[in-house]
Design a protein around this motif. Structure first.
Motif, PDB file in Angstrom:
ATOM      1  N   GLY A   8       6.157  -1.383  12.374  1.00 59.97           N
ATOM      2  CA  GLY A   8       6.632  -1.987  11.123  1.00 59.97           C
ATOM      3  C   GLY A   8       8.133  -2.195  11.162  1.00 59.97           C
ATOM      4  O   GLY A   8       8.816  -2.033  10.151  1.00 59.97           O
ATOM      5  N   THR A  10       9.634  -5.021  11.687  1.00 64.72           N
ATOM      6  CA  THR A  10      10.004  -6.413  11.410  1.00 64.72           C
ATOM      7  C   THR A  10      10.377  -6.657   9.948  1.00 64.72           C
ATOM      8  O   THR A  10      10.633  -7.796   9.562  1.00 64.72           O
ATOM      9  CB  THR A  10       8.832  -7.345  11.785  1.00 64.72           C
ATOM     10  N   SER A  11      10.380  -5.604   9.140  1.00 69.54           N
ATOM     11  CA  SER A  11      10.684  -5.783   7.709  1.00 69.54           C
ATOM     12  C   SER A  11      11.082  -4.450   7.096  1.00 69.54           C
ATOM     13  O   SER A  11      10.763  -3.380   7.639  1.00 69.54           O
ATOM     14  CB  SER A  11       9.432  -6.335   7.011  1.00 69.54           C
ATOM     15  N   ILE A  13      12.005  -1.010   5.542  1.00 69.08           N
ATOM     16  CA  ILE A  13      12.527   0.285   6.010  1.00 69.08           C
ATOM     17  C   ILE A  13      12.566   0.344   7.544  1.00 69.08           C
ATOM     18  O   ILE A  13      13.576   0.757   8.133  1.00 69.08           O
ATOM     19  CB  ILE A  13      11.650   1.443   5.456  1.00 69.08           C
ATOM     20  N   ARG A  33       3.952  -7.884  13.964  1.00 66.14           N
ATOM     21  CA  ARG A  33       3.252  -9.130  14.331  1.00 66.14           C
ATOM     22  C   ARG A  33       4.188 -10.329  14.251  1.00 66.14           C
ATOM     23  O   ARG A  33       3.958 -11.347  14.884  1.00 66.14           O
ATOM     24  CB  ARG A  33       2.070  -9.363  13.369  1.00 66.14           C
ATOM     25  N   ASN A  34       5.237 -10.238  13.445  1.00 67.81           N
ATOM     26  CA  ASN A  34       6.116 -11.369  13.144  1.00 67.81           C
ATOM     27  C   ASN A  34       7.033 -11.681  14.348  1.00 67.81           C
ATOM     28  O   ASN A  34       8.033 -11.018  14.568  1.00 67.81           O
ATOM     29  CB  ASN A  34       6.946 -10.979  11.912  1.00 67.81           C
ATOM     30  N   ASP A  54      -1.177  -6.348  16.577  1.00 74.78           N
ATOM     31  CA  ASP A  54      -1.738  -6.054  15.252  1.00 74.78           C
ATOM     32  C   ASP A  54      -2.303  -4.636  15.274  1.00 74.78           C
ATOM     33  O   ASP A  54      -3.210  -4.333  16.057  1.00 74.78           O
ATOM     34  CB  ASP A  54      -2.840  -7.078  14.931  1.00 74.78           C
ATOM     35  N   LEU A  55      -1.773  -3.802  14.411  1.00 71.17           N
ATOM     36  CA  LEU A  55      -2.179  -2.390  14.390  1.00 71.17           C
ATOM     37  C   LEU A  55      -3.632  -2.181  13.980  1.00 71.17           C
ATOM     38  O   LEU A  55      -4.196  -1.118  14.228  1.00 71.17           O
ATOM     39  CB  LEU A  55      -1.281  -1.624  13.406  1.00 71.17           C
ATOM     40  N   ASN A  78       5.495   3.749  10.910  1.00 71.34           N
ATOM     41  CA  ASN A  78       6.006   3.371   9.592  1.00 71.34           C
ATOM     42  C   ASN A  78       5.229   2.223   8.958  1.00 71.34           C
ATOM     43  O   ASN A  78       5.215   2.085   7.734  1.00 71.34           O
ATOM     44  CB  ASN A  78       7.492   2.995   9.765  1.00 71.34           C
ATOM     45  N   TYR A 141      -3.767   2.297  -2.759  1.00 76.88           N
ATOM     46  CA  TYR A 141      -2.539   2.687  -2.046  1.00 76.88           C
ATOM     47  C   TYR A 141      -2.346   4.202  -2.046  1.00 76.88           C
ATOM     48  O   TYR A 141      -2.118   4.819  -0.994  1.00 76.88           O
ATOM     49  CB  TYR A 141      -1.329   1.991  -2.668  1.00 76.88           C
ATOM     50  N   LYS A 145      -2.396   6.758   1.133  1.00 81.84           N
ATOM     51  CA  LYS A 145      -1.238   7.571   1.512  1.00 81.84           C
ATOM     52  C   LYS A 145      -1.553   9.067   1.428  1.00 81.84           C
ATOM     53  O   LYS A 145      -0.936   9.874   2.132  1.00 81.84           O
ATOM     54  CB  LYS A 145      -0.022   7.196   0.661  1.00 81.84           C
ATOM     55  N   GLY A 172      10.284   7.597  -2.149  1.00 77.49           N
ATOM     56  CA  GLY A 172      10.069   7.047  -3.488  1.00 77.49           C
ATOM     57  C   GLY A 172      10.217   5.544  -3.377  1.00 77.49           C
ATOM     58  O   GLY A 172      10.004   4.979  -2.302  1.00 77.49           O
ATOM     59  N   VAL A 174      11.748   2.043  -2.687  1.00 72.60           N
ATOM     60  CA  VAL A 174      12.810   1.475  -1.857  1.00 72.60           C
ATOM     61  C   VAL A 174      12.720  -0.047  -1.977  1.00 72.60           C
ATOM     62  O   VAL A 174      11.617  -0.607  -1.922  1.00 72.60           O
ATOM     63  CB  VAL A 174      12.620   1.869  -0.367  1.00 72.60           C
ATOM     64  N   THR A 176      12.365  -3.378  -0.832  1.00 75.61           N
ATOM     65  CA  THR A 176      11.934  -4.068   0.400  1.00 75.61           C
ATOM     66  C   THR A 176      11.004  -5.213  -0.025  1.00 75.61           C
ATOM     67  O   THR A 176      10.596  -5.285  -1.199  1.00 75.61           O
ATOM     68  CB  THR A 176      11.117  -3.122   1.319  1.00 75.61           C
ATOM     69  N   THR A 179       8.081  -3.877  -2.151  1.00 75.28           N
ATOM     70  CA  THR A 179       8.270  -3.594  -3.583  1.00 75.28           C
ATOM     71  C   THR A 179       8.720  -4.834  -4.355  1.00 75.28           C
ATOM     72  O   THR A 179       8.606  -4.862  -5.584  1.00 75.28           O
ATOM     73  CB  THR A 179       9.289  -2.446  -3.800  1.00 75.28           C
TER      74      THR A 179
HETATM   75  N1  LIG Z   1       9.205   0.310  -0.098  1.00 74.15           N
HETATM   76  C1  LIG Z   1       8.818   1.394  -0.764  1.00 74.15           C
HETATM   77  O1  LIG Z   1       9.179   1.595  -1.947  1.00 74.15           O
HETATM   78  C2  LIG Z   1       7.941   2.419  -0.100  1.00 74.15           C
HETATM   79  C3  LIG Z   1       7.690   3.611  -0.813  1.00 74.15           C
HETATM   80  C4  LIG Z   1       6.876   4.576  -0.238  1.00 74.15           C
HETATM   81  C5  LIG Z   1       6.362   4.371   1.028  1.00 74.15           C
HETATM   82  N2  LIG Z   1       6.616   3.205   1.701  1.00 74.15           N
HETATM   83  C6  LIG Z   1       6.016   3.032   3.021  1.00 74.15           C
HETATM   84  O2  LIG Z   1       7.031   2.704   3.954  1.00 74.15           O
HETATM   85  C7  LIG Z   1       6.471   1.894   4.993  1.00 74.15           C
HETATM   86  C8  LIG Z   1       7.321   0.631   5.144  1.00 74.15           C
HETATM   87  O3  LIG Z   1       7.310  -0.068   3.908  1.00 74.15           O
HETATM   88  P1  LIG Z   1       8.294  -1.282   3.587  1.00 74.15           P
HETATM   89  O4  LIG Z   1       8.570  -1.202   2.148  1.00 74.15           O
HETATM   90  O5  LIG Z   1       9.393  -1.323   4.559  1.00 74.15           O
HETATM   91  O6  LIG Z   1       7.272  -2.508   3.812  1.00 74.15           O
HETATM   92  P2  LIG Z   1       7.471  -3.997   4.355  1.00 74.15           P
HETATM   93  O7  LIG Z   1       8.865  -4.464   4.169  1.00 74.15           O
HETATM   94  O8  LIG Z   1       6.362  -4.790   3.742  1.00 74.15           O
HETATM   95  O9  LIG Z   1       7.197  -3.844   5.924  1.00 74.15           O
HETATM   96  C9  LIG Z   1       5.912  -3.535   6.385  1.00 74.15           C
HETATM   97  C10 LIG Z   1       5.906  -3.528   7.911  1.00 74.15           C
HETATM   98  O10 LIG Z   1       4.574  -3.169   8.348  1.00 74.15           O
HETATM   99  C11 LIG Z   1       4.169  -4.069   9.353  1.00 74.15           C
HETATM  100  N3  LIG Z   1       2.738  -4.305   9.324  1.00 74.15           N
HETATM  101  C12 LIG Z   1       1.947  -4.546   8.238  1.00 74.15           C
HETATM  102  N4  LIG Z   1       0.691  -4.817   8.619  1.00 74.15           N
HETATM  103  C13 LIG Z   1       0.681  -4.746   9.977  1.00 74.15           C
HETATM  104  C14 LIG Z   1      -0.324  -4.933  10.966  1.00 74.15           C
HETATM  105  N5  LIG Z   1      -1.591  -5.247  10.647  1.00 74.15           N
HETATM  106  N6  LIG Z   1       0.010  -4.789  12.282  1.00 74.15           N
HETATM  107  C15 LIG Z   1       1.290  -4.478  12.627  1.00 74.15           C
HETATM  108  N7  LIG Z   1       2.276  -4.274  11.736  1.00 74.15           N
HETATM  109  C16 LIG Z   1       1.978  -4.422  10.435  1.00 74.15           C
HETATM  110  C17 LIG Z   1       4.906  -5.379   9.026  1.00 74.15           C
HETATM  111  O11 LIG Z   1       5.082  -6.118  10.220  1.00 74.15           O
HETATM  112  P3  LIG Z   1       4.423  -7.565  10.551  1.00 74.15           P
HETATM  113  O12 LIG Z   1       4.223  -8.272   9.261  1.00 74.15           O
HETATM  114  O13 LIG Z   1       5.414  -8.195  11.485  1.00 74.15           O
HETATM  115  O14 LIG Z   1       3.167  -7.230  11.245  1.00 74.15           O
HETATM  116  C18 LIG Z   1       6.247  -4.881   8.511  1.00 74.15           C
HETATM  117  O15 LIG Z   1       7.148  -4.698   9.581  1.00 74.15           O
HETATM  118  C19 LIG Z   1       5.023   1.605   4.567  1.00 74.15           C
HETATM  119  O16 LIG Z   1       4.161   2.510   5.218  1.00 74.15           O
HETATM  120  C20 LIG Z   1       5.037   1.878   3.079  1.00 74.15           C
HETATM  121  O17 LIG Z   1       3.775   2.237   2.571  1.00 74.15           O
HETATM  122  C21 LIG Z   1       7.400   2.236   1.160  1.00 74.15           C
END
Ligand SMILES: NC(=O)c1ccc[n+]([C@@H]2O[C@H](COP(=O)([O-])OP(=O)(O)OC[C@H]3O[C@@H](n4cnc5c(N)ncnc54)[C@H](OP(=O)(O)O)[C@@H]3O)[C@@H](O)[C@H]2O)c1
Length: 243
Positions: A8, A10-11, A13, A33-34, A54-55, A78, A141, A145, A172, A174, A176, A179
């Motif tokens: 993860g 590519t986007s 955190i 994947r991106n 793809d995971l 992640n 979700y 988790k 908590g 973040v 991105t 969110t």
């Molecule tokens: N943001 C928050 O507030 C928050 C809070 C609590 C926990 N989290 C957790 O923190 C982690 C990162 O979240 P984020 O907010 O940074 O999300 P994000 O910006 O949407 O990034 C998600 C990442 O996961 C990858 N991903 C998703 N599906 C995939 C697949 N099938 N195969 C490979 N990679 C895949 C995406 O890459 P590709 O699209 O390139 O595949 C992307 O790099 C997640 O586990 C999320 O649940 C986030």
């Protein structure tokens, strides 16, 4: 400096974390994947190595992670996604989508990588503070988790005798792309650089559980330790406030 692998990357955190580690010159495997974003990250230097897969596909995970040189010492799992249930109407396809990436995707990545794990390695598994309490609309979700948290904490017990450390991350809110889709208030939300810093510091100090932001996650942890009947009454209030 220890090589690190981040799923993860590519986007959000994961991307910020990858950039922070890349800046210090250490080898960073960036997974996602991106392809456009992976190319962007590779431009940071030769020490940034892209792995596009793809995971949710176990064979792709195994192929991508089969031969890694140098072998990462720190493994950050992640990647994840979030979708919410509306008005308590269960959507099995939605729940399957969320579990397929958050839980099965995590298991696929670990299975694909585990032949490399050895003493001194650290696994860092990103869950969510949402797993600590039953929150409105989080049937998919939050449940996914909770499964991630359990898997991670169990793995920490089973891998300890092999000298492998497993840390669970409980973020908590973040800011991105994940969110940015939300249409409800997100209290005490932090920026992505703060989140990446907290994870990096947690990894460096070998913490078993990494919580951030401190105040918000403390509140959720305290609420989550209350009797379920009390938690239920408080969570119902959150729905009433929304209406
Ligand atoms: N943001 C928050 O507030 C928050 C809070 C609590 C926990 N989290 C957790 O923190 C982690 C990162 O979240 P984020 O907010 O940074 O999300 P994000 O910006 O949407 O990034 C998600 C990442 O996961 C990858 N991903 C998703 N599906 C995939 C697949 N099938 N195969 C490979 N990679 C895949 C995406 O890459 P590709 O699209 O390139 O595949 C992307 O790099 C997640 O586990 C999320 O649940 C986030």
């Amino acid at each position: 400096m220890n090589p690190i692998l981040i799923t993860g990357a590519t986007s959000g955190i994961g991307e910020q974390l990858a950039k922070d580690y890349a800046q210090s010159g250490q080898t960073v495997y960036v997974c996602g994947r991106n392809s456009a974003k992976l190319h962007e990250l590779v431009a940071l230097g030769k020490h940034v190595k892209p792995l596009q897969f793809d995971l949710t596909d176990l064979d792709s995970c195994k192929e991508a992670l089969q031969n890694l040189d140098p072998i990462p010492q720190t493994w950050v799992f992640n990647a994840g996604d979030c979708e919410y249930i509306d008005d308590g109407i269960v959507d099995a396809a939605l729940i399957k989508r969320v579990f397929t990436i958050n839980v099965i995707g995590l298991a696929n990545a670990i299975e694909g990588a585990q032949h490399h794990f050895s003493s001194g390695h650290q696994l860092v598994i990103v869950g969510s503070i949402a797993s600590e309490m039953a929150l409105p609309r989080a049937e998919a979700y939050g449940a996914s988790k909770a499964a991630v948290s359990y898997l991670s904490r169990t793995l920490a017990v089973d891998l300890a005798p092999k000298g492998i450390k497993v840390s669970t991350v409980f973020p908590g809110f973040v800011k991105t792309p994940l969110t940015d889709k939300n249409d409800f208030p997100m209290p005490m939300m932090i920026e992505v650089d703060e989140a990446a810093k907290a994870i990096k510091e947690g990894i460096e100090s070998g913490k078993t559980n990494i919580y951030f932001p401190k105040r918000f996650t403390w509140i959720l942890r305290i609420l989550g330790s209350l009797p379920y009947s009390l938690q239920h009454r408080l969570a119902k209030k959150l729905i009433k406030e929304k209406q």
